[in-house]
Design a protein around this motif. Structure first.
Motif, short mmCIF file in Angstrom:
data_model
loop_
_atom_site.label_atom_id
_atom_site.label_comp_id
_atom_site.label_asym_id
_atom_site.label_seq_id
_atom_site.Cartn_x
_atom_site.Cartn_y
_atom_site.Cartn_z
N TYR B 61 -1.77 4.31 2.41
CA TYR B 61 -1.71 5.01 3.70
C TYR B 61 -3.05 5.04 4.43
CZ TYR B 61 2.87 6.53 2.14
OH TYR B 61 4.17 6.55 1.71
N GLN B 62 -4.14 5.02 3.65
CA GLN B 62 -5.48 4.98 4.26
C GLN B 62 -6.18 3.75 3.71
OE1 GLN B 62 -7.94 8.44 3.78
NE2 GLN B 62 -6.33 9.81 4.48
N THR B 63 -6.75 2.93 4.62
CA THR B 63 -7.25 1.67 4.10
C THR B 63 -8.55 1.24 4.74
OG1 THR B 63 -6.56 -0.58 3.52
CG2 THR B 63 -6.01 0.17 5.72
N ILE B 64 -8.97 0.03 4.33
CA ILE B 64 -10.21 -0.56 4.80
C ILE B 64 -10.03 -1.10 6.22
CG2 ILE B 64 -11.16 -1.06 2.53
CD1 ILE B 64 -9.83 -3.71 2.51
N GLU B 65 -11.15 -1.32 6.89
CA GLU B 65 -11.17 -1.67 8.31
C GLU B 65 -10.20 -2.80 8.68
OE1 GLU B 65 -14.30 -0.30 10.18
OE2 GLU B 65 -12.76 -0.39 11.74
N ARG B 66 -10.26 -3.93 7.95
CA ARG B 66 -9.52 -5.10 8.42
C ARG B 66 -8.02 -5.00 8.20
NH1 ARG B 66 -12.26 -8.88 3.89
NH2 ARG B 66 -13.75 -9.34 5.51
N TYR B 67 -7.56 -4.01 7.43
CA TYR B 67 -6.12 -3.83 7.22
C TYR B 67 -5.59 -2.58 7.94
CZ TYR B 67 -5.87 -7.66 3.92
OH TYR B 67 -5.89 -8.91 3.35
N GLN B 68 -6.47 -2.00 8.78
CA GLN B 68 -6.16 -0.73 9.44
C GLN B 68 -4.84 -0.74 10.22
OE1 GLN B 68 -8.80 1.35 8.72
NE2 GLN B 68 -7.36 2.97 9.21
N ASP B 69 -4.55 -1.86 10.88
CA ASP B 69 -3.36 -1.90 11.73
C ASP B 69 -2.08 -2.19 10.94
OD1 ASP B 69 -4.03 -4.45 11.06
OD2 ASP B 69 -3.85 -5.29 13.07
N GLN B 70 -2.18 -2.27 9.59
CA GLN B 70 -0.99 -2.63 8.80
C GLN B 70 -0.41 -1.46 8.00
OE1 GLN B 70 -1.37 -6.31 6.57
NE2 GLN B 70 -2.88 -7.12 8.00
N VAL B 71 -1.10 -0.31 7.96
CA VAL B 71 -0.61 0.80 7.13
C VAL B 71 0.70 1.36 7.69
CG1 VAL B 71 -2.80 1.55 6.14
CG2 VAL B 71 -2.10 2.44 8.38
N PRO B 72 1.59 1.87 6.82
CA PRO B 72 1.49 1.78 5.36
C PRO B 72 1.95 0.40 4.87
CG PRO B 72 3.48 2.96 5.96
CD PRO B 72 2.78 2.61 7.25
N TYR B 73 1.34 -0.06 3.76
CA TYR B 73 1.81 -1.32 3.17
C TYR B 73 1.76 -1.21 1.65
CZ TYR B 73 -3.26 -2.36 3.00
OH TYR B 73 -4.60 -2.31 2.78
N LEU B 74 2.49 -2.13 1.02
CA LEU B 74 2.67 -2.09 -0.43
C LEU B 74 1.78 -3.12 -1.12
CD1 LEU B 74 6.53 -1.90 -0.44
CD2 LEU B 74 5.14 -0.45 -1.92
N VAL B 75 1.15 -2.71 -2.21
CA VAL B 75 0.45 -3.67 -3.07
C VAL B 75 0.95 -3.47 -4.50
CG1 VAL B 75 -1.62 -3.79 -1.63
CG2 VAL B 75 -1.50 -2.14 -3.50
N ALA B 76 0.78 -4.50 -5.32
CA ALA B 76 1.32 -4.42 -6.67
C ALA B 76 0.50 -5.23 -7.65
CB ALA B 76 2.77 -4.93 -6.69
N LEU B 77 0.64 -4.87 -8.91
CA LEU B 77 0.24 -5.75 -10.02
C LEU B 77 1.52 -6.46 -10.44
CD1 LEU B 77 -2.02 -3.31 -12.07
CD2 LEU B 77 -2.79 -5.41 -10.93
N ILE B 78 1.46 -7.78 -10.53
CA ILE B 78 2.66 -8.56 -10.84
C ILE B 78 2.42 -9.39 -12.09
CG2 ILE B 78 4.08 -10.49 -10.00
CD1 ILE B 78 3.13 -9.16 -7.14
N ASP B 79 3.36 -9.33 -13.02
CA ASP B 79 3.28 -10.17 -14.22
C ASP B 79 3.99 -11.49 -13.95
OD1 ASP B 79 1.81 -8.38 -15.65
OD2 ASP B 79 3.50 -7.54 -16.78
N LEU B 80 3.22 -12.58 -13.86
CA LEU B 80 3.83 -13.89 -13.63
C LEU B 80 4.52 -14.36 -14.91
CD1 LEU B 80 0.99 -15.63 -11.58
CD2 LEU B 80 3.06 -14.50 -10.73
N GLU B 81 5.53 -15.23 -14.75
CA GLU B 81 6.34 -15.61 -15.92
C GLU B 81 5.53 -16.35 -16.98
OE1 GLU B 81 9.63 -17.74 -14.29
OE2 GLU B 81 8.46 -19.53 -13.84
N GLU B 82 4.38 -16.94 -16.57
CA GLU B 82 3.52 -17.63 -17.55
C GLU B 82 2.70 -16.64 -18.38
OE1 GLU B 82 3.61 -18.28 -14.33
OE2 GLU B 82 4.13 -20.40 -14.03
N GLY B 83 2.77 -15.36 -18.05
CA GLY B 83 2.06 -14.36 -18.85
C GLY B 83 0.71 -13.94 -18.28
N VAL B 84 0.54 -14.12 -16.97
CA VAL B 84 -0.71 -13.74 -16.31
C VAL B 84 -0.39 -12.64 -15.30
CG1 VAL B 84 -2.38 -14.56 -14.60
CG2 VAL B 84 -1.91 -15.92 -16.63
N ARG B 85 -1.31 -11.68 -15.17
CA ARG B 85 -1.11 -10.60 -14.19
C ARG B 85 -1.95 -10.88 -12.95
NH1 ARG B 85 -1.59 -5.44 -17.24
NH2 ARG B 85 0.41 -6.19 -18.04
#
Lengths: 386, 133
Positions: B61-85
């Motif tokens: 909901y509160q972000t850094i300067e260059r993403y200011q016009d995009q809030v709110p937005y979603l970020v995630a940690l994703i486990d790729l099928e090869e076993g890397v996050r």
């Protein structure tokens, strides 16, 4: 290695200082510490700071603050390790004296977060994370902690509202600390209604942006009179690191650098966790408090969420934490925070804390300063003369 | 203005190119010089499939300067099928639809524009994989 002792402490109240510059704050804390030590000379200075380049357009703080405090010529440099910069500078000061190279060294932590608008501060704080693979994709520093907390809630199935007790405790103690930023308590209701910063972390889970500076003076232990009750021995100062990006940690909820630095510190101090009279932990976010308690080996995070209800971490409890308000209540002037923690632990060990927050007969104190989301951790163990 | 960064990272931003260790087979994203598993320095490029599941997520909901016009937005940690996050933004999904374990796939989307007249930067985001229908 020489044994080392702290003979002086100094600080400025944590505030929003529109009228004071970085150099004034740093030099003021240093001069206060020298006055407290009864000294007027140093032969080394380490300045802990994270963001002066981005937020004050000023680097080269070693020479800047040495000169401004009247110590031109002295060996002096800045130490940077994100939010752990303060304790990292302290660690370097300890090494300088322990090695026999220096006889009287100052460690100063200083940070000025309010020079620009809040947005710029968010940008600067995010520099603690991975610029190429976290921050430039839109991650904030709060968001990284939120990813940890979200996963914690999923894996451990605890009551989300129980986190409220950590910021509430910090504010309760801060009320009595004249140098703290906040002098009001917060209620459970306020916590429940606090606005979200990055789900599930709300405003009252987060320590506030603030300006501040704190300093300690370190000398060889053999150079001071052991019967002086104001002297505090540095039994250990241990720094460990972990991967900077969260995605590189196989176990997200495990703060391995905390585990390592605590183990090294306890080994070096020759004491156990049971010996501790108080623990100044790094409560930048409430999730960090409980994960630090877990990784330090004190108790599981779930147990911490229960024990706090029984007063375990209160001033009169089994292991007081955030005794002078912690990061949440005293404020978190990032690169200064690690030195504030040590100054506060020394105050407690000397028996000089304000009466309502003085821990009874403390002997050993541990402080823990965490940089990034656990990528640099400095654990310090101090012993008073009681 | 960080054009060199985007030029340098183009294989990661557009193709999820990391490395695989020639000695122990450990996958890394971002690419590594030294294998975190066996310390081998023999690392060769490897492009990940871009399919994985959500490991954790947050709405900012509160972000850094260059993403200011995009809030709110979603970020995630994703486990790729090869076993890397991997850390990335989620796209084409509302915050109340996201859950841990949800299957997602990589797409190339706009990151942000450098002011009104500057270049637009693109790179990987992840969207839910359509199931059922």
């Amino acid at each position: 290695m020489e044994k080392v002792a702290i003979i002086g402490i100094g600080q400025v109240p944590v505030r929003e200082y529109w009228d004071k510059s970085l150099r004034e704050l740093g030099a003021r804390a240093l001069l206060n510490a020298l006055e407290d030590a009864g000294r007027d000379q140093i032969d080394g200075l380490y300045v802990g700071n994270m963001m002066s380049g981005t937020l004050s357009e000023q680097e080269h703080l070693g020479a800047l603050i040495a000169d401004y405090a009247g110590f031109t010529g002295v060996e002096s440099l800045k130490v940077e390790a994100a939010c752990a910069s303060g304790a990292a500078a302290f660690r370097q000061a300890v090494l300088a004296v322990a090695s026999g190279q220096k006889q009287c060294v100052a460690a100063v932590g200083v940070e000025k977060l309010t020079e620009f608008s809040g947005r710029r501060a968010s940008d600067a704080l995010a520099e603690a994370a991975d610029a190429d693979f976290e921050t430039s994709l839109g991650l904030t520093f709060v968001a990284l902690n939120a990813l940890v907390m979200q996963r914690f809630l999923y894996e451990r199935k605890v009551n989300r509202d129980d986190f409220a007790l950590f910021p509430m405790l910090a504010h309760r103690n801060a009320v009595h600390n004249p140098n703290a930023m906040f002098h009001h308590e917060i209620t459970f209701d306020q916590y429940k209604k606090a606005k979200m910063i990055a789900e599930p972390i709300n405003l009252l889970d987060s320590s506030p942006i603030a300006d501040g500076a704190a300093a300690v003076i370190i000398v060889p232990a053999k150079a001071v009179n052991a019967s002086n009750k104001r002297i505090v021995d540095v039994l250990a100062s241990a720094l460990a690191t972990d991967s900077i990006a969260l995605h590189d940690r196989p176990e997200l909820l495990r703060l391995k650098a905390v585990e390592q630095s605590v183990k090294r510190a306890l080994d070096s101090a020759g004491i156990t966790l049971r010996d501790l009279s108080l623990f100044e932990l790094h409560d930048a976010f409430s999730i960090m408090s409980i994960l630090s308690l877990e990784a330090s080996g004190i108790m599981s995070a779930e147990e911490a969420l229960q024990k706090i209800k029984e007063g375990y971490f209160d001033i009169s409890g089994s292991l007081p934490i955030a005794t002078m308000g912690g990061l949440k209540g005293r404020g978190h002037p990032v690169g200064a925070t690690g030195i504030y923690q040590i100054v506060e632990a020394v105050t407690q060990l000397r028996g000089q804390a304000p009466e309502p927050i003085q821990v009874a007969h403390p002997k050993y104190a541990m402080t823990q300063n965490i940089g990034g989301t656990g990528a640099t951790v400095v654990t310090t163990i101090l012993k008073g003369q009681n | 203005m960080d054009i060199p960064r985007y030029w340098r990272l183009k294989d990661q931003r557009y193709r999820l190119q990391g490395t695989v260790c020639e000695d122990c087979g450990h996958y890394s994203f971002p690419p590594r010089l030294v294998c975190p598993n066996c310390k081998s320095k023999r690392q060769k490029p490897f492009a990940f499939s871009g399919k994985g599941t959500v490991f954790s997520f947050t709405t900012i909901y509160q972000t850094i300067e260059r993403y200011q016009d995009q809030v709110p937005y979603l970020v995630a940690l994703i486990d790729l099928e090869e076993g890397v996050r991997i850390t990335a933004q989620l796209t084409d999904v509302d915050s109340d639809e996201v859950e841990i374990g949800m299957p997602v796939e990589m797409v190339v989307r706009k990151f942000y524009a450098d002011g009104d007249n500057g270049p637009i930067f693109y790179g990987y985001k992840f969207r839910p994989i359509a199931t059922g229908s």
